[in-house]
Design a protein around this motif. Structure first.
Motif, PDB file in Angstrom:
ATOM      1  N   LEU A  39       0.841  -1.197   0.000  1.00  0.00           N
ATOM      2  CA  LEU A  39       0.000   0.000   0.000  1.00  0.00           C
ATOM      3  C   LEU A  39       0.876   1.247   0.000  1.00  0.00           C
ATOM      4  O   LEU A  39       1.881   1.314   0.720  1.00  0.00           O
ATOM      5  N   VAL A  40       0.479   2.221  -0.794  1.00  0.00           N
ATOM      6  CA  VAL A  40       1.234   3.472  -0.892  1.00  0.00           C
ATOM      7  C   VAL A  40       0.544   4.537  -0.053  1.00  0.00           C
ATOM      8  O   VAL A  40      -0.594   4.912  -0.354  1.00  0.00           O
ATOM      9  N   PRO A  41       1.170   5.050   0.989  1.00  0.00           N
ATOM     10  CA  PRO A  41       0.566   6.114   1.792  1.00  0.00           C
ATOM     11  C   PRO A  41       0.475   7.416   0.994  1.00  0.00           C
ATOM     12  O   PRO A  41       1.238   7.646   0.045  1.00  0.00           O
ATOM     13  N   GLU A  42      -0.429   8.283   1.406  1.00  0.00           N
ATOM     14  CA  GLU A  42      -0.625   9.545   0.693  1.00  0.00           C
ATOM     15  C   GLU A  42       0.630  10.408   0.708  1.00  0.00           C
ATOM     16  O   GLU A  42       0.951  11.079  -0.276  1.00  0.00           O
ATOM     17  N   ILE A  43       1.369  10.395   1.829  1.00  0.00           N
ATOM     18  CA  ILE A  43       2.566  11.225   1.909  1.00  0.00           C
ATOM     19  C   ILE A  43       3.606  10.797   0.881  1.00  0.00           C
ATOM     20  O   ILE A  43       4.340  11.625   0.318  1.00  0.00           O
ATOM     21  N   VAL A  44       3.671   9.494   0.593  1.00  0.00           N
ATOM     22  CA  VAL A  44       4.596   8.995  -0.429  1.00  0.00           C
ATOM     23  C   VAL A  44       4.116   9.413  -1.812  1.00  0.00           C
ATOM     24  O   VAL A  44       4.918   9.832  -2.661  1.00  0.00           O
ATOM     25  N   ALA A  45       2.812   9.317  -2.057  1.00  0.00           N
ATOM     26  CA  ALA A  45       2.265   9.734  -3.345  1.00  0.00           C
ATOM     27  C   ALA A  45       2.510  11.222  -3.582  1.00  0.00           C
ATOM     28  O   ALA A  45       2.807  11.644  -4.709  1.00  0.00           O
ATOM     29  N   ALA A  46       2.394  12.037  -2.527  1.00  0.00           N
ATOM     30  CA  ALA A  46       2.650  13.474  -2.668  1.00  0.00           C
ATOM     31  C   ALA A  46       4.102  13.729  -3.049  1.00  0.00           C
ATOM     32  O   ALA A  46       4.411  14.594  -3.891  1.00  0.00           O
ATOM     33  N   SER A  47       5.017  12.972  -2.448  1.00  0.00           N
ATOM     34  CA  SER A  47       6.426  13.091  -2.809  1.00  0.00           C
ATOM     35  C   SER A  47       6.652  12.677  -4.258  1.00  0.00           C
ATOM     36  O   SER A  47       7.440  13.296  -4.986  1.00  0.00           O
ATOM     37  N   ASP A  48       5.946  11.638  -4.682  1.00  0.00           N
ATOM     38  CA  ASP A  48       6.079  11.173  -6.064  1.00  0.00           C
ATOM     39  C   ASP A  48       5.559  12.205  -7.056  1.00  0.00           C
ATOM     40  O   ASP A  48       6.073  12.313  -8.173  1.00  0.00           O
ATOM     41  N   ARG A  49       4.535  12.956  -6.679  1.00  0.00           N
ATOM     42  CA  ARG A  49       4.053  14.002  -7.584  1.00  0.00           C
ATOM     43  C   ARG A  49       5.118  15.083  -7.772  1.00  0.00           C
ATOM     44  O   ARG A  49       5.325  15.595  -8.878  1.00  0.00           O
ATOM     45  N   ARG A  50       5.835  15.412  -6.713  1.00  0.00           N
ATOM     46  CA  ARG A  50       6.909  16.393  -6.845  1.00  0.00           C
ATOM     47  C   ARG A  50       8.024  15.845  -7.734  1.00  0.00           C
ATOM     48  O   ARG A  50       8.594  16.568  -8.560  1.00  0.00           O
ATOM     49  N   TRP A  51       8.312  14.551  -7.575  1.00  0.00           N
ATOM     50  CA  TRP A  51       9.295  13.906  -8.455  1.00  0.00           C
ATOM     51  C   TRP A  51       8.826  13.936  -9.903  1.00  0.00           C
ATOM     52  O   TRP A  51       9.611  14.185 -10.827  1.00  0.00           O
ATOM     53  N   TRP A  52       7.530  13.699 -10.093  1.00  0.00           N
ATOM     54  CA  TRP A  52       6.977  13.705 -11.447  1.00  0.00           C
ATOM     55  C   TRP A  52       7.165  15.069 -12.109  1.00  0.00           C
ATOM     56  O   TRP A  52       7.590  15.166 -13.265  1.00  0.00           O
ATOM     57  N   ASP A  53       6.840  16.120 -11.383  1.00  0.00           N
ATOM     58  CA  ASP A  53       6.960  17.455 -11.948  1.00  0.00           C
ATOM     59  C   ASP A  53       8.409  17.791 -12.281  1.00  0.00           C
ATOM     60  O   ASP A  53       8.697  18.458 -13.287  1.00  0.00           O
TER      61      ASP A  53
END
Length: 415
Positions: A39-53
């Motif tokens: 399971l991916v926690p929301e805080i990890v997904a938020a970090s991944d969005r910054r990586w994506w950008d």
């Protein structure tokens, strides 16, 4: 899996690689040794969005804007691998087509004939769509657990978007994970695809973190999701069929049976309400003869995998008590005078962990002359079920207005 071996954990795919997680959840399945899901926690997904950008959206694939037709070729190749090939799925290793079908049946209860049919539907859906022009969006596709045909939205967003994050259902994430593996094996850039299993509450975070969202869910989810111009919500289809007074019962049964029973009743397009429409001169149509004959035809579908027509296999329920729960909801919605006309026991136990919901049909009491909602009209359950009723034109208009799929016998398809 061998007895006593640790349950394999299906990994998440993020930042271009399969990754484990400290948070895991067991999946439904047979026996004590079951699959698990990272399971991916929301805080990890938020970090991944910054990586994506900062990084993901600037991968060579995105920068060169691969021609739309080339994207489709890659996706069709990926579907071939999905159906027949051996691909790598994080946590499961190399997975053959046979191993996938075995795992899919163990976790999701989906028999191979249905899986084969649904894969063919994915391919046909991809081929029949107009090729879109890709844009720069990061899309989210949140999938249901009733059927993997909704992976068509993953394919559609992969053609249209620069990046796609997939949130699978925790009831059946295996097909989505295999599609990710197949896309990677076909040459899809790993930075541009993501597999984000998570708790229900994380879905709302994923919606906030992405630019475009395709979300599948029921009425409860629809009420909890904030309206966004970028969000497309696929909710209940509330499929209904309109039976004219002059249609012979035998012809009506032949027409209605696959609309109710095909695909184990799991599609939003399956018929849930059969409306026996009054004659043009106002004469009421008695729905009971049709309901009785249709119930008998549904009772004849008796084997969990292949029925007498070799056409409508059942999906097994792996969650303990799931069949009793959904059938209990149907019983609770019956009103005085309503009757269940199917005669076979509603649950079929094929083994310790193989429980199937047999088709059911209810005849609603009374003649509907105005838009008075009955709780079983349009009610969706993940097995073949329909309510039959008689209705006047005003009531018919009210029922069809609330349905995404309206079937007429002359057209033999949804309006």
């Amino acid at each position: 899996m061998t007895a006593g071996s640790p349950a394999p954990i299906v990994e998440a795919f993020r930042r271009g690689a399969w990754r484990t997680s400290l948070d895991t959840a067991p999946l439904p399945g047979r026996g004590e040794s079951r699959f698990g899901l990272a399971l991916v926690p929301e805080i990890v997904a938020a970090s991944d969005r910054r990586w994506w950008d900062a990084t993901g959206r600037h991968t060579p694939f995105a920068a060169t804007t691969l021609a739309p037709g080339s994207r489709r070729e890659l996706l069709l190749f990926a579907l071939d691998l999905f159906e027949h090939g051996t691909v790598t799925v994080g946590g499961l290793g190399t997975q053959s087509a046979g191993a996938f079908h075995q795992a899919l049946e163990e976790v999701g209860g989906v028999p191979r004939p249905l899986a084969t049919r649904w894969t063919g539907m994915l391919r046909e859906s991809l081929r029949s769509r107009e090729v879109p022009r890709p844009d720069g969006a990061l899309a989210l596709v949140a999938l249901p657990g009733n059927t993997f045909t909704c992976l068509e939205s993953v394919l559609a967003q992969a053609e249209r978007s620069t990046g796609v994050w997939v949130r699978p259902s925790r009831r059946e994430p295996l097909a989505a994970a295999r599609l990710i593996g197949a896309m990677l094996a076909a040459g899809w850039p790993p930075e541009l695809i993501g597999f984000y299993p998570g708790e229900q509450r994380v879905l709302h975070g994923l919606i906030r973190l992405t630019d475009r969202q395709i979300v599948y869910g029921g009425a409860g989810l629809a009420r909890s999701v904030r309206a966004l111009d970028s969000l497309t919500l696929h909710g209940p289809g509330r499929g209904c069929a309109l039976v004219p007074a002059d249609l012979p019962v035998a012809e009506a049964v032949e027409w209605l049976l696959p609309l109710i029973a095909a695909d184990s009743g799991r599609f939003c397009s399956n018929v849930r309400t059969v409306v026996c429409v009054d004659a043009p001169d106002g004469a009421r149509q008695d729905p009971e003869p049709l309901a009785t004959a249709l119930a008998a035809a549904l009772d004849a579908i008796h084997h969990p995998h292949t029925d007498v027509r070799d056409a409508w296999p059942f999906v097994a329920f792996r969650e303990p008590g799931a069949v009793e729960m959904i059938q209990g909801v149907v019983r609770d919605r019956l009103r005085p005078g309503d009757r269940i006309l199917t005669r076979r026991p509603p649950a079929l136990v094929g083994g310790t962990y193989d429980v199937y919901a047999r088709p059911q049909l209810a005849l609603l009491d009374g003649h509907f002359t105005h838009p008075d909602a009955h709780p079983l009209i349009g009610h969706e359950v993940p097995f073949p079920f329909a309510a039959v009723l008689g209705a006047a034109p005003d009531a018919v208009k009210a029922i069809t207005a609330d349905s995404l799929f309206v079937y007429h016998p002359a057209k033999r398809g949804p309006a």
